[in-house]
Design a protein around this motif. Structure first.
Motif, short mmCIF file in Angstrom:
data_model
loop_
_atom_site.label_atom_id
_atom_site.label_comp_id
_atom_site.label_asym_id
_atom_site.label_seq_id
_atom_site.Cartn_x
_atom_site.Cartn_y
_atom_site.Cartn_z
N PRO A 1 -61.84 20.61 -40.57
CA PRO A 1 -61.83 21.99 -41.04
C PRO A 1 -60.55 22.32 -41.80
CG PRO A 1 -61.54 21.89 -38.66
CD PRO A 1 -61.90 20.52 -39.10
N HIS A 2 -60.69 23.14 -42.85
CA HIS A 2 -59.53 23.52 -43.65
C HIS A 2 -59.42 25.04 -43.73
CE1 HIS A 2 -62.37 24.37 -46.93
NE2 HIS A 2 -62.85 23.14 -46.82
N LEU A 3 -58.41 25.54 -44.40
CA LEU A 3 -58.17 26.98 -44.46
C LEU A 3 -59.35 27.75 -45.04
CD1 LEU A 3 -54.44 27.37 -45.61
CD2 LEU A 3 -55.38 27.20 -43.30
N GLY A 4 -60.05 27.13 -46.00
CA GLY A 4 -61.22 27.79 -46.58
C GLY A 4 -62.33 28.00 -45.56
N ASN A 5 -62.54 27.00 -44.71
CA ASN A 5 -63.53 27.13 -43.63
C ASN A 5 -63.14 28.24 -42.67
OD1 ASN A 5 -63.53 23.53 -43.47
ND2 ASN A 5 -64.97 24.80 -44.61
N VAL B 1 -79.10 36.28 -43.84
CA VAL B 1 -78.03 37.26 -43.99
C VAL B 1 -76.98 36.64 -44.91
CG1 VAL B 1 -76.28 38.64 -42.83
CG2 VAL B 1 -78.45 38.17 -41.68
N VAL B 2 -76.82 37.21 -46.09
CA VAL B 2 -75.86 36.70 -47.06
C VAL B 2 -74.73 37.70 -47.21
CG1 VAL B 2 -75.50 35.93 -49.44
CG2 VAL B 2 -77.69 35.49 -48.31
N ASP B 3 -73.52 37.29 -46.88
CA ASP B 3 -72.36 38.15 -47.01
C ASP B 3 -71.79 37.99 -48.41
OD1 ASP B 3 -70.08 39.62 -46.84
OD2 ASP B 3 -69.22 38.55 -45.13
N GLU B 4 -72.05 39.00 -49.25
CA GLU B 4 -71.58 38.92 -50.63
C GLU B 4 -70.06 39.02 -50.72
OE1 GLU B 4 -73.48 38.06 -52.83
OE2 GLU B 4 -75.52 38.67 -52.31
N GLN B 5 -69.41 39.47 -49.63
CA GLN B 5 -67.96 39.64 -49.65
C GLN B 5 -67.23 38.46 -49.01
OE1 GLN B 5 -66.91 42.34 -51.31
NE2 GLN B 5 -69.08 42.80 -51.58
N VAL B 6 -67.98 37.38 -48.74
CA VAL B 6 -67.35 36.25 -48.06
C VAL B 6 -66.16 35.74 -48.88
CG1 VAL B 6 -68.87 34.52 -49.14
CG2 VAL B 6 -67.75 34.01 -46.96
N ALA B 7 -65.07 35.49 -48.19
CA ALA B 7 -63.85 35.08 -48.87
C ALA B 7 -63.90 33.61 -49.26
CB ALA B 7 -62.65 35.33 -47.95
N ARG C 1 -58.49 25.39 -58.04
CA ARG C 1 -59.95 25.46 -57.94
C ARG C 1 -60.34 25.86 -56.52
NH1 ARG C 1 -62.11 19.76 -59.98
NH2 ARG C 1 -60.37 19.08 -58.66
N LYS C 2 -61.62 26.16 -56.30
CA LYS C 2 -62.09 26.52 -54.96
C LYS C 2 -61.72 25.41 -53.98
CE LYS C 2 -66.30 27.28 -52.27
NZ LYS C 2 -67.78 27.36 -52.29
N MET C 3 -61.19 25.80 -52.83
CA MET C 3 -60.81 24.81 -51.83
C MET C 3 -62.06 24.10 -51.32
SD MET C 3 -58.46 25.26 -48.36
CE MET C 3 -57.08 25.94 -49.30
N SER C 4 -62.11 22.79 -51.50
CA SER C 4 -63.30 22.02 -51.15
C SER C 4 -62.93 20.57 -50.90
CB SER C 4 -64.33 22.10 -52.29
OG SER C 4 -65.39 21.21 -52.08
N LYS C 5 -63.57 19.98 -49.89
CA LYS C 5 -63.33 18.56 -49.61
C LYS C 5 -63.72 17.69 -50.80
CE LYS C 5 -65.68 18.72 -45.68
NZ LYS C 5 -65.69 20.12 -45.21
N SER C 6 -64.74 18.13 -51.55
CA SER C 6 -65.19 17.33 -52.69
C SER C 6 -64.15 17.29 -53.80
CB SER C 6 -66.51 17.88 -53.23
OG SER C 6 -66.35 19.22 -53.67
N TYR C 7 -63.27 18.29 -53.85
CA TYR C 7 -62.20 18.30 -54.86
C TYR C 7 -60.92 17.64 -54.35
CZ TYR C 7 -65.00 21.77 -57.41
OH TYR C 7 -66.00 22.44 -58.09
N ASN D 1 -58.67 19.03 -52.52
CA ASN D 1 -57.58 19.99 -52.72
C ASN D 1 -57.39 20.91 -51.51
OD1 ASN D 1 -59.84 21.61 -52.82
ND2 ASN D 1 -59.34 22.57 -54.78
N THR D 2 -57.77 20.42 -50.33
CA THR D 2 -57.78 21.28 -49.14
C THR D 2 -56.43 21.28 -48.41
OG1 THR D 2 -58.59 19.54 -47.69
CG2 THR D 2 -60.24 20.86 -48.83
N ILE D 3 -56.25 22.32 -47.61
CA ILE D 3 -55.13 22.40 -46.67
C ILE D 3 -55.75 22.39 -45.28
CG2 ILE D 3 -53.19 23.78 -45.84
CD1 ILE D 3 -53.00 25.04 -48.62
N PRO D 4 -55.58 21.31 -44.50
CA PRO D 4 -56.19 21.24 -43.17
C PRO D 4 -55.79 22.44 -42.32
CG PRO D 4 -55.31 19.11 -43.80
CD PRO D 4 -54.82 20.08 -44.83
N LEU D 5 -56.75 22.96 -41.59
CA LEU D 5 -56.53 24.17 -40.80
C LEU D 5 -55.40 23.99 -39.79
CD1 LEU D 5 -57.26 27.00 -39.85
CD2 LEU D 5 -59.17 26.01 -38.55
N PHE D 6 -55.37 22.83 -39.16
CA PHE D 6 -54.38 22.63 -38.11
C PHE D 6 -53.38 21.54 -38.48
CE2 PHE D 6 -58.02 24.40 -35.68
CZ PHE D 6 -57.40 25.61 -35.37
#
Length: 438
Positions: free
Chosen positions: A16-20, A188-194, A202-208, A210-215
């Motif tokens: 898990p990363h900060l985006g998650n 239920v789709v949250d249109e305001q999801v961060a 770019r968007k934080m994603s494992k596929s890129y 470019n993530t920052i691990p959560l812990f």
């Protein structure tokens, strides 16, 4: 008033990363505390097998994801928290739904279609490298939802189709077996999801990558934040907040007042080094106590295993076992000792109950008919491609012409050929009587 059942599936792949955390974990845990909801959170480890075929990695990811959610405040005594593979009723329901799911609907699933399209572009056979697991993914997801009759399922826009499929399969089962066995779920789709930017903007994603691990440990977190891509504006030069990964990340962890103060600092020309230090301190202030909890949990994997198994055991007892027992009864997987010994032909009939034919078009687009007497199905046709073909066969039966009994219809449960012939004769006689009376 009964609580609304809300079900959330948690992917068990990767770290898990900060985006998650900002986009899914933090808001989901906050929502679980509402008194009006009954929350179900499950680790979707069966789903992960579609792509991940490294057993050690599958096990490790499951542990990391479970520990992350628990460390972030998910309370297994307040919500249902379980591992998908600990609920054997889910794969059993998957099979029951498979037997009513239309293949044509599954052919249109986005993930399967994308894989086929990719094969075509590359000049491969349509199904090259595509597993049945990928094709059947929507049915397993439907079983996850329908086994507990979840009413609301938070998903991203790319998953709306799967919820629609779950509704279709549930509705089809209800229709085939004549009961309200499943509640039809709503997406239920949250249109305001961060969504957070990654290290490269770019968007934080494992596929890129470019993530920052959560812990990430404190030192590693500081190093990663220092490496966030910024522009060449020097200290003292005003810096725009729009499009700035540093500002967007800070805003996701700050209060409104803190974010406003940071925006003023940008306008005043804060240096990038100072801005990144402020970002590190703000993120670490929130994550440090959670990191401590996470590390303690990761050091005791047996405790996590106990939490998951205990959650699954309680859930099976409360919901899964009763649900699958009812569904087994519905489809005819029943205790044979309960069958009445009396021959079907000797069963009493209600006065005025006459055999009749019913025609219909089913969800697969084909045309069907059946011969019924009261609530009992005596004869069920196969699906015909056109209404004309179905009509011609039905017309022949209405004249008492059975033809090849094995070719285009089947007898109902416990029904004999003699019964069908008698019912057809009764139907013809009844129709003749109506004509004579007219």
């Amino acid at each position: 008033m009964s609580k609304t059942r809300v079900l959330t599936g948690i992917t068990t792949s990767g770290t898990p990363h900060l985006g998650n955390y900002v986009g899914a974990i933090r808001p989901a845990i906050a929502a679980s505390r509402g008194p009006e909801v009954e929350s179900f959170y499950f680790l979707a480890d069966y789903h992960s097998l579609i792509k991940a075929q490294d057993p050690a990695r599958t096990q490790r990811s499951t542990l990391e994801i479970a520990a992350a959610w628990l460390a972030c405040g998910l309370d297994p005594q307040r919500v249902w928290f379980y591992r998908q593979s600990d609920i054997p009723e889910i794969p059993e329901l998957t099979w029951l739904l498979t037997c009513v799911a239309g293949k044509g609907i599954l052919n249109r699933a986005h993930a399967y279609k994308a894989a086929v399209d990719k094969n075509r572009v590359e000049g491969e056979d349509d199904d090259a490298g595509i597993t049945a697991g990928l094709f059947m993914y929507p049915v397993l997801m439907a079983a996850d939802i329908l086994i507990f009759n979840a009413q609301r399922v938070p998903v991203g826009r790319d998953q709306i189709q799967h919820i629609e499929m779950a509704r279709d399969f549930g509705q089809r089962f209800n229709h085939v077996y004549g009961g309200e066995y499943f509640v039809l779920p709503e997406a239920v789709v949250d249109e305001q999801v961060a969504t957070l930017p990654g290290l490269d903007g770019r968007k934080m994603s494992k596929s890129y990558g470019n993530t920052i691990p959560l812990f990430a440990p404190r030192a590693e977190l500081k190093k990663l934040i220092a490496g966030i891509v910024t522009d060449s504006r020097a200290p003292g030069e005003p810096k725009p907040t729009e499009g700035s990964a540093v500002f967007q990340l800070y805003q996701a962890f700050a209060s409104r007042e803190e974010a406003a103060a940071f925006a003023r600092a940008f306008a005043a020309g804060i240096g990038w080094g100072e801005a990144k230090q402020a970002l590190f301190e703000r993120i670490d202030a929130e994550l440090a106590p959670l990191r401590e909890q996470y590390e303690a949990l990761m050091a005791r994997p047996g405790a996590i295993e106990d939490i998951l198994r205990e959650g699954a055991a309680r859930l099976r007892e409360a919901y899964a076992r009763p649900a699958i027992a009812r569904l087994r009864e519905a489809v005819g997987l029943r205790d044979l000792s309960r069958i009445r010994v009396a021959a079907a032909a000797e069963r009493p009939r209600k006065a005025g109950e006459a055999p009749t034919f019913k025609q219909y078009r089913d969800a697969d687009g084909k045309f069907y008919f059946k011969l019924v007497q009261g609530e009992r199905v005596l004869l069920q046709s196969i699906g015909f491609d056109s209404p004309r073909d179905a009509g011609q066969r039905l017309a022949a039966l209405k004249q008492g012409e059975v033809g090849d009994a094995a070719s285009d219809f089947m007898l109902g449960e416990g029904v004999t050929t003699d019964e069908v012939n008698a019912a057809l004769a009764a139907f013809v006689a009844d129709q003749l009587g109506k004509v004579t009376a007219g």
